[in-house]
Design a protein around this motif. Structure first.
Motif, PDB file in Angstrom:
ATOM      1  N   ALA A 216      -7.329   4.223  -8.622  1.00 45.89           N
ATOM      2  CA  ALA A 216      -6.800   5.576  -8.450  1.00 45.89           C
ATOM      3  C   ALA A 216      -6.360   5.842  -7.014  1.00 45.89           C
ATOM      4  O   ALA A 216      -5.346   6.507  -6.782  1.00 45.89           O
ATOM      5  CB  ALA A 216      -7.848   6.600  -8.884  1.00 45.89           C
ATOM      6  N   GLN A 220      -2.506   6.708  -6.029  1.00 43.28           N
ATOM      7  CA  GLN A 220      -2.138   7.967  -5.374  1.00 43.28           C
ATOM      8  C   GLN A 220      -1.271   7.709  -4.143  1.00 43.28           C
ATOM      9  O   GLN A 220      -0.274   8.388  -3.914  1.00 43.28           O
ATOM     10  CB  GLN A 220      -3.388   8.747  -4.987  1.00 43.28           C
ATOM     11  CG  GLN A 220      -3.090  10.111  -4.369  1.00 43.28           C
ATOM     12  CD  GLN A 220      -4.363  10.895  -4.062  1.00 43.28           C
ATOM     13  OE1 GLN A 220      -5.466  10.350  -4.054  1.00 43.28           O
ATOM     14  NE2 GLN A 220      -4.223  12.180  -3.807  1.00 43.28           N
ATOM     15  N   SER A 225       1.035   8.099 -11.212  1.00 39.20           N
ATOM     16  CA  SER A 225      -0.093   8.562 -12.017  1.00 39.20           C
ATOM     17  C   SER A 225       0.238   8.310 -13.483  1.00 39.20           C
ATOM     18  O   SER A 225       1.395   8.054 -13.854  1.00 39.20           O
ATOM     19  CB  SER A 225      -0.375  10.040 -11.773  1.00 39.20           C
ATOM     20  OG  SER A 225       0.762  10.827 -12.074  1.00 39.20           O
TER      21      SER A 225
END
Length: 476
Positions: A216, A220, A225
């Motif tokens: 994640a 980012q 996403s």
């Protein structure tokens, strides 16, 4: 592959100790199933590379490796010019600087669905694709030389793109040391009308959905996403690169004999890096890298124009562009010392780790985006370079799924129309000028790309970040 000759170092790392003229060991990466499924020719070719003069540390084979011309595809090897090291056109490949660039659209999958067919048809109409395809751009002799020196920087200056794109391209869009004068008139003539074209074979432009995030934090930073739509472009230096490879392999066969280099395989033709032929090839090969970078930049511009008409809300910001058929002069840590080496990557992606000085500041903490193309109809992946990959593979990772059968065998197994219909049932639209080309690139003709990237991750070559599934594929 018969694994009895190999020493297993860990779950995804295997070693063939030096034998019969090898100067260094062979290191193969992949889980046991991938290694067993590799053709014995991969090990033979990697072992031949291990016997070349001036090779440093090891001859490497990535998890997607399969046999090729001279070097295995998926082969990595570094050579020290000061130790009599060589450069080999077979260690770069014929499609010089073939690579992948990924664009972020800023859209989610539901925004695509109402116009999916229109988008597929418009991309297919506006992106020249197929064997010998020609675009609308025609370069004269002066323009060709300027392109071969300037790469994507030249393309942006001509209006095909934006200056900020250059910060997200390896070498900032321009390979230093290119020498257009070392590129033959025949090679230039083949490229004169091919700028801004995809070509054929495994080249493609895909509209894809991010379907899974593994890291994640890195995702980012990369600006992706789950549910995002991205566009990936996979192509190279077209006819020019192929002509350079063909011509210099012939010259290197003579150079190897002249310099007393015994070749275990004539396809492994090479020349000392500091020789006239070696330097001439590097100058021509760097020009071909610039050709590929310029080509992908123009294709990006054409893609942006299509999206502006069909989906005006899309922004198409460049995530990254990286090649997987090159020879680069790089500094690497070897046995505790920094050394300047010529690193051949043939079907292998550069994968610089966090903090590398050649990366954009945005990727200082994550490492370089490593863009891995799947086979038609299967997933692609985004990985990130790791700090440990430098000592494992000269900061290199896999480049795709890797073929598991020949194109001839694929056309005997599948019909192109059948493949297109099967993928359409899964919601994947294929646009291609050639049913035969589709059959050659059928998903079943390739290895399991998920197993390949998992092995790269487990071996420490690159870290899994995201999975991408195809929506539209414009295929040569």
């Amino acid at each position: 592959m018969n694994i009895d000759r190999l020493e297993r170092l860990d779950a995804c790392t295997w070693r063939l100790n030096p034998e019969r003229g090898m100067r260094v060991p062979v290191i193969l990466y992949g889980d046991e199933a991938l290694i067993r499924a590799m053709d014995d020719k991969v090990l033979e070719q990697a072992a031949n590379v291990a016997g070349l003069p001036g090779i440093v540390q090891a001859s490497y084979a990535m998890p997607d490796a399969h046999w090729g011309y001279g070097f295995p595809i998926g082969g990595v090897a570094a050579f020290d010019a000061g130790a009599g090291g060589v450069v080999s056109a077979g260690g770069v490949g014929f499609d010089v600087s073939c690579g992948v660039r990924t664009l972020l659209t800023g859209l989610k999958r539901p925004a695509i669905e109402p116009v999916k067919t229109l988008l597929a048809d418009t991309l297919y109409a506006d992106i020249p694709v197929g064997l010998g395809s020609h675009g609308k751009i025609r370069l004269d002799a002066q323009g060709l030389d300027a392109m071969l020196k300037g790469g994507a920087q030249w393309a942006v200056e001509q209006g095909w793109g934006e200056a900020r794109d250059l910060t997200r391209i390896e070498e900032h869009g321009r390979m230093e040391g290119a020498r257009p004068e070392n590129v033959s008139a025949r090679a230039k003539e083949r490229q004169r009308a091919e700028m801004g074209t995809l070509g054929s074979g495994n080249h493609y432009l895909e509209v894809q959905e991010v379907t899974e995030i593994f890291d994640a934090g890195s995702a980012q930073t990369f600006g992706i996403s789950e549910g995002d739509v991205v566009v990936s472009i996979h192509c190279g230096s077209r006819g020019l690169g192929h002509q350079i490879g063909t011509e210099y392999l012939r010259l290197m066969q003579g150079a190897a004999k002249q310099h007393g280099i015994a070749l275990p395989d004539r396809e492994l033709a090479c020349a000392p890096i500091e020789s006239e032929v070696g330097q001439d090839y590097l100058g021509a090969m760097r020009a071909a890298i610039n050709c590929a970078l310029a080509n992908r930049q123009i294709l990006t511009h054409l893609t942006r124009q299509v999206f502006a008409r069909v989906l005006p809300a899309a922004r198409l910001e460049l995530l990254y562009d990286v090649s997987h058929n090159t020879c680069k002069f790089e500094e690497h840590l070897v046995e505790g010392k920094r050394r300047r080496l010529h690193v051949h990557r043939k079907g292998a992606t550069r994968a610089y780790g966090p903090g590398h000085p050649d990366l954009p500041p945005a990727f200082a903490e994550t490492g370089q985006p490593v863009l891995i193309g799947g086979s038609m109809g299967t997933a692609s992946y985004i990985l990130a370079g790791t700090s440990g990959s430098e000592t494992l593979s000269f900061a290199s990772a896999c480049h795709g799924a890797g073929r598991s059968m020949s194109r001839h065998q694929a056309t005997r197994t599948w019909q192109g129309r059948e493949v297109i219909d099967q993928l359409a049932e899964r919601g994947i639209l294929i646009r291609s000028p050639s049913y035969r080309g589709v059959a050659e690139e059928a998903p079943g003709a390739y290895k399991d790309v998920h197993a390949v990237v998992q092995s790269s991750d487990r071996a420490g070559l690159a870290r899994l970040v995201a999975r991408l599934e195809p929506i539209i594929c414009i295929k040569g």
